[in-house]
Enzyme design. Structure first.
Site, short mmCIF file in Angstrom:
data_model
loop_
_atom_site.label_atom_id
_atom_site.label_comp_id
_atom_site.label_asym_id
_atom_site.label_seq_id
_atom_site.Cartn_x
_atom_site.Cartn_y
_atom_site.Cartn_z
N LYS A 1 0.83 -1.21 0.00
CA LYS A 1 0.00 0.00 0.00
C LYS A 1 0.86 1.27 0.00
O LYS A 1 2.07 1.22 0.29
CB LYS A 1 -0.93 -0.02 1.22
CG LYS A 1 -1.98 -1.14 1.16
CD LYS A 1 -2.97 -1.01 2.33
CE LYS A 1 -4.04 -2.08 2.29
NZ LYS A 1 -5.03 -1.91 3.39
N PHE B 1 -15.52 4.08 6.90
CA PHE B 1 -14.13 4.42 6.53
C PHE B 1 -13.88 4.37 5.02
O PHE B 1 -12.74 4.52 4.58
CB PHE B 1 -13.14 3.50 7.26
CG PHE B 1 -13.33 2.02 7.02
CD1 PHE B 1 -12.83 1.40 5.88
CD2 PHE B 1 -14.02 1.25 7.95
CE1 PHE B 1 -13.00 0.05 5.66
CE2 PHE B 1 -14.21 -0.12 7.73
CZ PHE B 1 -13.70 -0.72 6.58
N ARG C 1 -2.68 -14.36 4.29
CA ARG C 1 -3.32 -13.66 5.43
C ARG C 1 -2.49 -13.91 6.70
O ARG C 1 -2.34 -13.01 7.53
CB ARG C 1 -4.76 -14.15 5.65
CG ARG C 1 -5.75 -13.86 4.53
CD ARG C 1 -6.12 -12.43 4.33
NE ARG C 1 -6.54 -11.70 5.49
CZ ARG C 1 -7.20 -10.53 5.43
NH1 ARG C 1 -7.54 -9.99 4.25
NH2 ARG C 1 -7.53 -9.88 6.52
N THR D 1 -5.67 -7.01 10.66
CA THR D 1 -5.92 -5.72 9.99
C THR D 1 -5.32 -4.56 10.78
O THR D 1 -4.69 -3.66 10.21
CB THR D 1 -7.44 -5.51 9.83
OG1 THR D 1 -8.00 -6.66 9.17
CG2 THR D 1 -7.76 -4.26 9.03
N ARG E 1 2.35 -6.61 8.82
CA ARG E 1 1.69 -5.43 9.41
C ARG E 1 2.32 -5.05 10.75
O ARG E 1 2.44 -3.88 11.07
CB ARG E 1 0.19 -5.67 9.51
CG ARG E 1 -0.50 -5.50 8.16
CD ARG E 1 -1.90 -6.00 8.15
NE ARG E 1 -2.66 -5.57 6.97
CZ ARG E 1 -3.83 -6.08 6.62
NH1 ARG E 1 -4.37 -7.05 7.34
NH2 ARG E 1 -4.45 -5.64 5.54
N ASN F 1 -2.15 0.34 6.66
CA ASN F 1 -1.60 -0.89 7.26
C ASN F 1 -0.73 -1.72 6.30
O ASN F 1 -0.71 -2.94 6.35
CB ASN F 1 -2.74 -1.73 7.86
CG ASN F 1 -3.80 -2.09 6.84
OD1 ASN F 1 -3.70 -1.73 5.68
ND2 ASN F 1 -4.80 -2.83 7.28
N HIS G 1 -2.27 -5.37 1.50
CA HIS G 1 -3.59 -5.96 1.30
C HIS G 1 -3.44 -7.45 1.06
O HIS G 1 -2.44 -7.88 0.47
CB HIS G 1 -4.27 -5.32 0.09
CG HIS G 1 -5.49 -6.06 -0.38
ND1 HIS G 1 -6.73 -5.90 0.21
CD2 HIS G 1 -5.66 -7.01 -1.35
CE1 HIS G 1 -7.61 -6.70 -0.39
NE2 HIS G 1 -6.98 -7.38 -1.34
N GLU H 1 -9.84 -10.00 -7.84
CA GLU H 1 -8.89 -8.91 -7.59
C GLU H 1 -7.70 -8.99 -8.55
O GLU H 1 -7.21 -7.96 -9.03
CB GLU H 1 -8.44 -8.95 -6.13
CG GLU H 1 -9.58 -8.56 -5.19
CD GLU H 1 -9.26 -8.73 -3.71
OE1 GLU H 1 -10.14 -8.44 -2.89
OE2 GLU H 1 -8.13 -9.14 -3.36
P1 IDP Z 1 -8.21 -6.46 5.61
O1 IDP Z 1 -7.39 -5.52 4.73
O2 IDP Z 1 -7.40 -7.02 6.74
O3 IDP Z 1 -8.90 -7.53 4.81
P2 IDP Z 1 -10.79 -5.15 5.79
O4 IDP Z 1 -11.73 -5.25 6.95
O5 IDP Z 1 -11.15 -5.86 4.54
O6 IDP Z 1 -9.34 -5.57 6.31
O7 IDP Z 1 -10.62 -3.60 5.48
C1 IDP Z 1 -9.99 -3.17 4.29
C2 IDP Z 1 -9.03 -2.05 4.63
O8 IDP Z 1 -9.77 -0.93 5.08
C3 IDP Z 1 -8.05 -2.33 5.78
O9 IDP Z 1 -6.92 -3.05 5.37
C4 IDP Z 1 -7.70 -0.93 6.23
O10 IDP Z 1 -6.75 -0.33 5.34
C5 IDP Z 1 -9.03 -0.21 6.06
N1 IDP Z 1 -9.82 -0.19 7.30
C6 IDP Z 1 -10.48 -1.22 7.89
N2 IDP Z 1 -11.11 -0.84 9.01
C7 IDP Z 1 -10.87 0.49 9.13
C8 IDP Z 1 -11.26 1.48 10.10
O11 IDP Z 1 -11.98 1.21 11.07
N3 IDP Z 1 -10.79 2.74 9.90
C9 IDP Z 1 -10.01 3.08 8.82
N4 IDP Z 1 -9.62 2.18 7.91
C10 IDP Z 1 -10.03 0.91 8.04
MG MG Z 2 -10.40 -7.43 3.43
#
Ligand code: IDP
Ligand code: MG
Length: 141
Positions: free
Chosen positions: A10, A58, A86, A92, A103, A113, A116, A127
């Site tokens: 990212k 978000f 993962r 996350t 991470r 973070n 992805h 994707e």
């Molecule tokens: P993941 O990337 O671990 O699969 P997801 O829940 O799919 O997590 O969320 C996608 C992305 O959205 C996260 O990697 C992060 O960059 C962002 N994100 C998730 N939750 C939040 C939040 O509560 N605040 C701001 N950004 C968030």
């Molecule tokens: Mg996700």
């Protein structure tokens, strides 16, 4: 069970010059890189990619961040690639990520973070197709 997953290094990680370290991490965990490229997403592309999160509070922050700078998109191959990747990237929220995960090592916040990872075989396929044409995937080398 598919052997493909999709990853992004990212914009925060690219800006912080962690691309090389994360590449090393990917290779040390025995993923094969089928394709990789450096891109800068438009806001519209980021909104398309994260459509699944369009109803989340978000969403605006996430898509602005993902279109804020260069990122590296990658198609990765390994047995059980989705769950293996993962595990390698960690939770996350980096503050909840296990020691040694990408991470934990390279991310500073829940939003920014570092990486992805696809969450299912079905989404991994979608994707990869979102960013790579068939001719860009080196499947038999
Ligand atoms: P993941 O990337 O671990 O699969 P997801 O829940 O799919 O997590 O969320 C996608 C992305 O959205 C996260 O990697 C992060 O960059 C962002 N994100 C998730 N939750 C939040 C939040 O509560 N605040 C701001 N950004 C968030
Ligand atoms: Mg996700």
């Amino acid at each position: 069970m598919s052997n493909l997953t999709f990853a992004i290094i990212k914009p925060d990680a690219v800006k912080n010059n962690y691309t090389g370290k994360i590449y090393d991490h990917i290779l040390s965990k025995k993923f094969e890189i089928l394709s990789a490229k450096l891109i800068k997403m438009t806001k519209k592309q980021a909104e398309g990619f994260y459509e699944i999160h369009s109803d989340k509070p978000f969403f605006g922050e996430l898509t602005s961040f993902m279109s804020s700078g260069k990122c590296m998109v990658l198609a990765l191959k390994k047995n059980n690639a989705v769950s293996e990747w993962r595990n390698v990237i960690g939770a996350t929220n980096p503050s909840e990520a296990d020691e040694g995960t990408i991470r934990k090592l390279y991310a500073n916040s829940l939003g920014e973070n570092a990486v992805h990872g696809s969450d299912s075989d079905e989404n991994a396929k979608k994707e990869i197709a979102f960013f790579f044409s068939d001719s860009e995937l080196i499947l038999n080398a």
